[in-house]
Design a protein around this motif. Structure first.
Motif, mmCIF file in Angstrom:
data_model
loop_
_atom_site.group_PDB
_atom_site.id
_atom_site.type_symbol
_atom_site.label_atom_id
_atom_site.label_comp_id
_atom_site.label_asym_id
_atom_site.label_seq_id
_atom_site.Cartn_x
_atom_site.Cartn_y
_atom_site.Cartn_z
ATOM 1 N N SER A 2 -1.316 7.982 -8.982
ATOM 2 C CA SER A 2 -2.216 8.208 -7.860
ATOM 3 C C SER A 2 -1.466 8.160 -6.532
ATOM 4 C CB SER A 2 -3.337 7.171 -7.866
ATOM 5 O OG SER A 2 -2.795 5.876 -7.686
ATOM 6 N N ASN A 3 -0.156 8.079 -6.596
ATOM 7 C CA ASN A 3 0.657 7.934 -5.403
ATOM 8 C C ASN A 3 1.349 9.255 -5.067
ATOM 9 O OD1 ASN A 3 2.576 7.213 -3.477
ATOM 10 N ND2 ASN A 3 2.834 5.177 -4.347
ATOM 11 N N TRP B 48 3.886 9.771 -3.253
ATOM 12 C CA TRP B 48 5.352 9.667 -3.280
ATOM 13 C C TRP B 48 5.919 9.981 -4.661
ATOM 14 C CZ3 TRP B 48 7.550 10.009 1.118
ATOM 15 C CH2 TRP B 48 6.933 9.504 2.247
ATOM 16 N N ARG C 252 0.969 2.045 -8.846
ATOM 17 C CA ARG C 252 0.139 2.945 -9.640
ATOM 18 C C ARG C 252 0.657 4.346 -9.354
ATOM 19 N NH1 ARG C 252 -5.127 3.608 -8.682
ATOM 20 N NH2 ARG C 252 -5.059 4.947 -10.489
ATOM 21 N N SER C 253 1.649 4.737 -10.046
ATOM 22 C CA SER C 253 2.440 5.920 -9.734
ATOM 23 C C SER C 253 1.659 7.216 -9.714
ATOM 24 C CB SER C 253 3.582 6.051 -10.735
ATOM 25 O OG SER C 253 4.363 4.894 -10.694
ATOM 26 N N GLU D 297 0.833 -1.196 0.000
ATOM 27 C CA GLU D 297 0.000 0.000 0.000
ATOM 28 C C GLU D 297 0.872 1.252 0.000
ATOM 29 O OE1 GLU D 297 -3.317 2.345 -0.101
ATOM 30 O OE2 GLU D 297 -3.272 0.172 -0.239
ATOM 31 N N LEU D 298 1.977 1.208 0.755
ATOM 32 C CA LEU D 298 2.898 2.343 0.831
ATOM 33 C C LEU D 298 3.661 2.514 -0.482
ATOM 34 C CD1 LEU D 298 4.085 4.527 2.699
ATOM 35 C CD2 LEU D 298 5.838 2.886 3.339
ATOM 36 N N ILE D 299 4.067 1.414 -1.079
ATOM 37 C CA ILE D 299 4.824 1.448 -2.331
ATOM 38 C C ILE D 299 3.888 1.008 -3.449
ATOM 39 C CG2 ILE D 299 6.911 0.667 -3.508
ATOM 40 C CD1 ILE D 299 8.019 -0.094 -0.772
ATOM 41 N N ASP D 300 2.915 1.815 -3.730
ATOM 42 C CA ASP D 300 1.930 1.515 -4.759
ATOM 43 C C ASP D 300 2.551 1.746 -6.126
ATOM 44 O OD1 ASP D 300 -0.333 1.108 -6.225
ATOM 45 O OD2 ASP D 300 -1.344 2.939 -5.583
ATOM 46 N N ASN E 99 -5.524 8.501 -14.174
ATOM 47 C CA ASN E 99 -6.375 8.330 -12.989
ATOM 48 C C ASN E 99 -7.845 8.359 -13.360
ATOM 49 O OD1 ASN E 99 -4.261 8.053 -11.196
ATOM 50 N ND2 ASN E 99 -4.122 10.238 -10.785
#
Length: 175
Positions: free
Chosen positions: A17-18, A20, A14-15, A9-12, A168
């Motif tokens: 929508s993330n 980070w 799906r870039s 979940e932290l390292i999703d 998205n």
């Protein structure tokens, strides 16, 4: 939720929508526009304002060292680096835009404009070596380079944001 679920979940991947990814994008372009040819921009500003004789001398030395270093790497292994970059960017483009891998799209949209900045840096370094500007002329040359880098960065962020919103909305409509 297990620990593994929390990590994914932290390292999703799906870039777009993330959060980070967007932080990394902002930090990347901020850093690239601050370090002009490897010289911190605040050093150029101190030299321009005339904070002692050593400020300009230090700035000129730093530009000379980094320009020489950049051109040396380009002359020694430029062909190999160009081939590796072409392979990497082509792979990311194919994985991202042909096969629909969002992580590869994000890396491509981050890496492709940085390649342009690298080529622009080589061009500026060659001009500096040929013209050998000093003092205010050198600061002005780096200021023009920095402005071009910032323009590339703004265009890159705009294109990435538009593509990210499209992704998205498309995935949101499908999901």
């Amino acid at each position: 939720m297990t620990l593994l679920d929390n990590v994914f979940e932290l390292i999703d991947l799906r870039s777009f929508s993330n959060l980070w990814f967007w932080i990394a994008l902002a930090v990347t372009w901020s850093t690239v526009s601050h370090w002009v040819l490897g010289v911190p921009w605040d050093m150029a500003m101190r030299a321009r304002r005339g904070h002692g004789e050593t400020a300009m001398a230090d700035f000129e030395d730093m530009v000379r060292i980094n320009t020489g270093r950049l051109l040396y790497v380009a002359e020694q292994s430029g062909t190999l680096l160009a081939g590796m970059m072409a392979f990497g960017l082509s792979s990311l483009a194919i994985l991202g835009f042909v096969y629909g891998n969002e992580f590869s799209q994000a890396l491509f949209l981050l890496g492709f404009p940085l390649t342009g900045v690298g080529l622009l840096s080589l061009r500026t370094a060659r001009h500096i070596r040929l013209e050998a500007p000093r003092g205010e002329a050198l600061v002005a040359r780096l200021a023009r380079h920095r402005l071009a880098v910032q323009m590339i960065g703004m265009a890159s962020i705009f294109v990435t944001a538009m593509w990210g919103m499209y992704q998205n909305m498309t995935i949101g409509a499908l999901g």
